[in-house]
Motif scaffolding. Sequence first.
Motif, PDB file in Angstrom:
ATOM      1  N   GLY A   2     -31.425   8.405  20.288  1.00 17.69           N
ATOM      2  CA  GLY A   2     -30.637   7.278  20.770  1.00 17.69           C
ATOM      3  C   GLY A   2     -30.428   7.263  22.265  1.00 17.69           C
ATOM      4  N   LYS A   3     -29.921   6.144  22.720  1.00 12.87           N
ATOM      5  CA  LYS A   3     -29.529   5.975  24.116  1.00 12.87           C
ATOM      6  C   LYS A   3     -28.027   6.178  24.219  1.00 12.87           C
ATOM      7  CE  LYS A   3     -32.742   2.445  25.735  1.00 12.87           C
ATOM      8  NZ  LYS A   3     -32.717   1.063  26.258  1.00 12.87           N
ATOM      9  N   LEU A   4     -27.566   6.542  25.422  1.00 16.08           N
ATOM     10  CA  LEU A   4     -26.151   6.784  25.657  1.00 16.08           C
ATOM     11  C   LEU A   4     -25.539   5.567  26.348  1.00 16.08           C
ATOM     12  CD1 LEU A   4     -24.146   9.066  25.119  1.00 16.08           C
ATOM     13  CD2 LEU A   4     -24.643   9.952  27.385  1.00 16.08           C
ATOM     14  N   GLN A  42     -25.239  -1.647  16.396  1.00 16.24           N
ATOM     15  CA  GLN A  42     -26.168  -0.937  17.261  1.00 16.24           C
ATOM     16  C   GLN A  42     -25.728   0.490  17.571  1.00 16.24           C
ATOM     17  OE1 GLN A  42     -27.374  -3.269  20.767  1.00 16.24           O
ATOM     18  NE2 GLN A  42     -26.491  -5.053  19.753  1.00 16.24           N
ATOM     19  N   VAL A  43     -24.564   0.899  17.066  1.00 13.12           N
ATOM     20  CA  VAL A  43     -24.019   2.228  17.344  1.00 13.12           C
ATOM     21  C   VAL A  43     -24.318   3.164  16.185  1.00 13.12           C
ATOM     22  CG1 VAL A  43     -21.899   3.557  17.736  1.00 13.12           C
ATOM     23  CG2 VAL A  43     -22.221   1.342  18.862  1.00 13.12           C
ATOM     24  N   GLY A  44     -24.952   4.302  16.514  1.00 13.91           N
ATOM     25  CA  GLY A  44     -25.282   5.296  15.498  1.00 13.91           C
ATOM     26  C   GLY A  44     -24.370   6.503  15.511  1.00 13.91           C
ATOM     27  N   SER A  45     -23.694   6.734  16.642  1.00 12.36           N
ATOM     28  CA  SER A  45     -22.745   7.844  16.744  1.00 12.36           C
ATOM     29  C   SER A  45     -21.805   7.568  17.911  1.00 12.36           C
ATOM     30  CB  SER A  45     -23.467   9.180  16.964  1.00 12.36           C
ATOM     31  OG  SER A  45     -24.030   9.229  18.258  1.00 12.36           O
ATOM     32  N   CYS A  46     -20.723   8.329  17.967  1.00 10.79           N
ATOM     33  CA  CYS A  46     -19.781   8.220  19.081  1.00 10.79           C
ATOM     34  C   CYS A  46     -19.585   9.587  19.718  1.00 10.79           C
ATOM     35  CB  CYS A  46     -18.425   7.681  18.617  1.00 10.79           C
ATOM     36  SG  CYS A  46     -18.446   5.937  18.200  1.00 10.79           S
ATOM     37  N   LEU A  47     -19.562   9.595  21.034  1.00 11.95           N
ATOM     38  CA  LEU A  47     -19.231  10.783  21.825  1.00 11.95           C
ATOM     39  C   LEU A  47     -17.859  10.518  22.410  1.00 11.95           C
ATOM     40  CD1 LEU A  47     -19.664  13.438  23.271  1.00 11.95           C
ATOM     41  CD2 LEU A  47     -21.161  12.251  24.895  1.00 11.95           C
ATOM     42  N   VAL A  48     -16.867  11.222  21.923  1.00 13.26           N
ATOM     43  CA  VAL A  48     -15.472  10.931  22.222  1.00 13.26           C
ATOM     44  C   VAL A  48     -14.873  12.052  23.060  1.00 13.26           C
ATOM     45  CG1 VAL A  48     -13.225  10.396  21.171  1.00 13.26           C
ATOM     46  CG2 VAL A  48     -15.338   9.782  19.970  1.00 13.26           C
ATOM     47  N   GLY A  49     -14.117  11.673  24.076  1.00 14.09           N
ATOM     48  CA  GLY A  49     -13.382  12.656  24.868  1.00 14.09           C
ATOM     49  C   GLY A  49     -12.201  13.188  24.083  1.00 14.09           C
ATOM     50  N   LYS A 105     -26.773  11.899  20.731  1.00 18.16           N
ATOM     51  CA  LYS A 105     -27.983  11.071  20.818  1.00 18.16           C
ATOM     52  C   LYS A 105     -28.895  11.312  19.618  1.00 18.16           C
ATOM     53  CE  LYS A 105     -29.978  10.468  24.829  1.00 18.16           C
ATOM     54  NZ  LYS A 105     -30.525  10.681  26.171  1.00 18.16           N
ATOM     55  N   ALA A 106     -29.020  12.542  19.187  1.00 22.34           N
ATOM     56  CA  ALA A 106     -29.853  12.846  18.020  1.00 22.34           C
ATOM     57  C   ALA A 106     -29.265  12.199  16.763  1.00 22.34           C
ATOM     58  CB  ALA A 106     -29.980  14.352  17.829  1.00 22.34           C
ATOM     59  N   ALA A 107     -27.951  12.267  16.613  1.00 20.48           N
ATOM     60  CA  ALA A 107     -27.298  11.679  15.441  1.00 20.48           C
ATOM     61  C   ALA A 107     -27.379  10.158  15.440  1.00 20.48           C
ATOM     62  CB  ALA A 107     -25.834  12.124  15.376  1.00 20.48           C
ATOM     63  N   ALA A 108     -27.517   9.566  16.620  1.00 21.99           N
ATOM     64  CA  ALA A 108     -27.586   8.107  16.725  1.00 21.99           C
ATOM     65  C   ALA A 108     -28.911   7.550  16.229  1.00 21.99           C
ATOM     66  CB  ALA A 108     -27.350   7.672  18.173  1.00 21.99           C
ATOM     67  N   GLY A 109     -29.925   8.397  16.105  1.00 16.79           N
ATOM     68  CA  GLY A 109     -31.244   7.921  15.688  1.00 16.79           C
ATOM     69  C   GLY A 109     -31.810   6.996  16.747  1.00 16.79           C
ATOM     70  N   ASP A 110     -32.181   5.775  16.358  1.00 19.08           N
ATOM     71  CA  ASP A 110     -32.727   4.832  17.328  1.00 19.08           C
ATOM     72  C   ASP A 110     -31.651   3.859  17.832  1.00 19.08           C
ATOM     73  OD1 ASP A 110     -32.394   3.385  15.007  1.00 19.08           O
ATOM     74  OD2 ASP A 110     -34.370   2.444  15.060  1.00 19.08           O
ATOM     75  N   LYS A 111     -30.388   4.215  17.596  1.00 18.85           N
ATOM     76  CA  LYS A 111     -29.270   3.379  18.022  1.00 18.85           C
ATOM     77  C   LYS A 111     -28.562   4.026  19.219  1.00 18.85           C
ATOM     78  CE  LYS A 111     -28.422   1.442  13.455  1.00 18.85           C
ATOM     79  NZ  LYS A 111     -27.376   1.147  12.461  1.00 18.85           N
ATOM     80  N   TYR A 112     -27.430   3.458  19.593  1.00 13.61           N
ATOM     81  CA  TYR A 112     -26.648   3.993  20.704  1.00 13.61           C
ATOM     82  C   TYR A 112     -25.725   5.117  20.260  1.00 13.61           C
ATOM     83  CZ  TYR A 112     -27.811   0.282  24.018  1.00 13.61           C
ATOM     84  OH  TYR A 112     -28.466  -0.563  24.871  1.00 13.61           O
ATOM     85  N   ALA A 113     -25.568   6.095  21.128  1.00 13.60           N
ATOM     86  CA  ALA A 113     -24.455   7.030  21.069  1.00 13.60           C
ATOM     87  C   ALA A 113     -23.446   6.443  22.050  1.00 13.60           C
ATOM     88  CB  ALA A 113     -24.885   8.428  21.497  1.00 13.60           C
ATOM     89  N   CYS A 114     -22.309   6.026  21.552  1.00 12.54           N
ATOM     90  CA  CYS A 114     -21.331   5.299  22.360  1.00 12.54           C
ATOM     91  C   CYS A 114     -20.246   6.242  22.858  1.00 12.54           C
ATOM     92  CB  CYS A 114     -20.726   4.170  21.536  1.00 12.54           C
ATOM     93  SG  CYS A 114     -19.687   3.077  22.499  1.00 12.54           S
ATOM     94  N   ILE A 115     -20.058   6.271  24.155  1.00 13.11           N
ATOM     95  CA  ILE A 115     -19.035   7.116  24.774  1.00 13.11           C
ATOM     96  C   ILE A 115     -17.688   6.426  24.659  1.00 13.11           C
ATOM     97  CG2 ILE A 115     -18.214   8.104  26.946  1.00 13.11           C
ATOM     98  CD1 ILE A 115     -21.209   8.095  27.837  1.00 13.11           C
TER      99      ILE A 115
END
Length: 179
Positions: A2-4, A42-49, A105-115
């Motif tokens: 995925g993209k970030l 379009q979101v495959g995962s989240c990267l959360v603070g 990004k890996a968990a998002a697959g071909d979707k976004y990893a959303c911060i």
Amino acid sequence: MGKLLYGATMSLDGFIAGPGDDMQWLRDFLGPDPVADELVAQVGSCLVGGRSYRGDDPNMGTEKEGPFGGAWEGPQFVLTHNPPDVAVPGITFVTDLATAVTASKAAAGDKYACIIGADVGRQCLEAGAVDDVLMFVAPILLGDGVPMFRHLGGAHIRLNPPRVHRTDHAVSLWYTVRR
């Protein structure tokens, strides 16, 4: 992989949370928005603070609590110095940025990893890991709080001209980071 994407709603004066990390101001600006609605798929995962994970949610205590007003479910990676001792279902706690970015990004697959979170967003921008920036600019001046962009280490980060969309609740600006 995925993209970030670093995305958030901010006030016109640049704050994504009010004083004391208050997110309740956002309730008045959570309206129908086709950009936000389309983003959820379009979101495959989240990267959360860590602060965002432990913080205020404008939908706290309702069925809409959670990422994207409860409309999204999936793997979440929380970047924190202090992971809890007890596991939380659906949440992976990570203590270093590189691992958090790679895993999300890996968990998002071909979707976004959303911060989600200003500090993790800043760290990812400084590291050159962000692919896109999406700002929903709400028509309010908060005057103080948590800025969306705080000291990016002096780096100039070039962005392509944005795609712009306007609703009564916000103007969205979707930028792609120039490489």
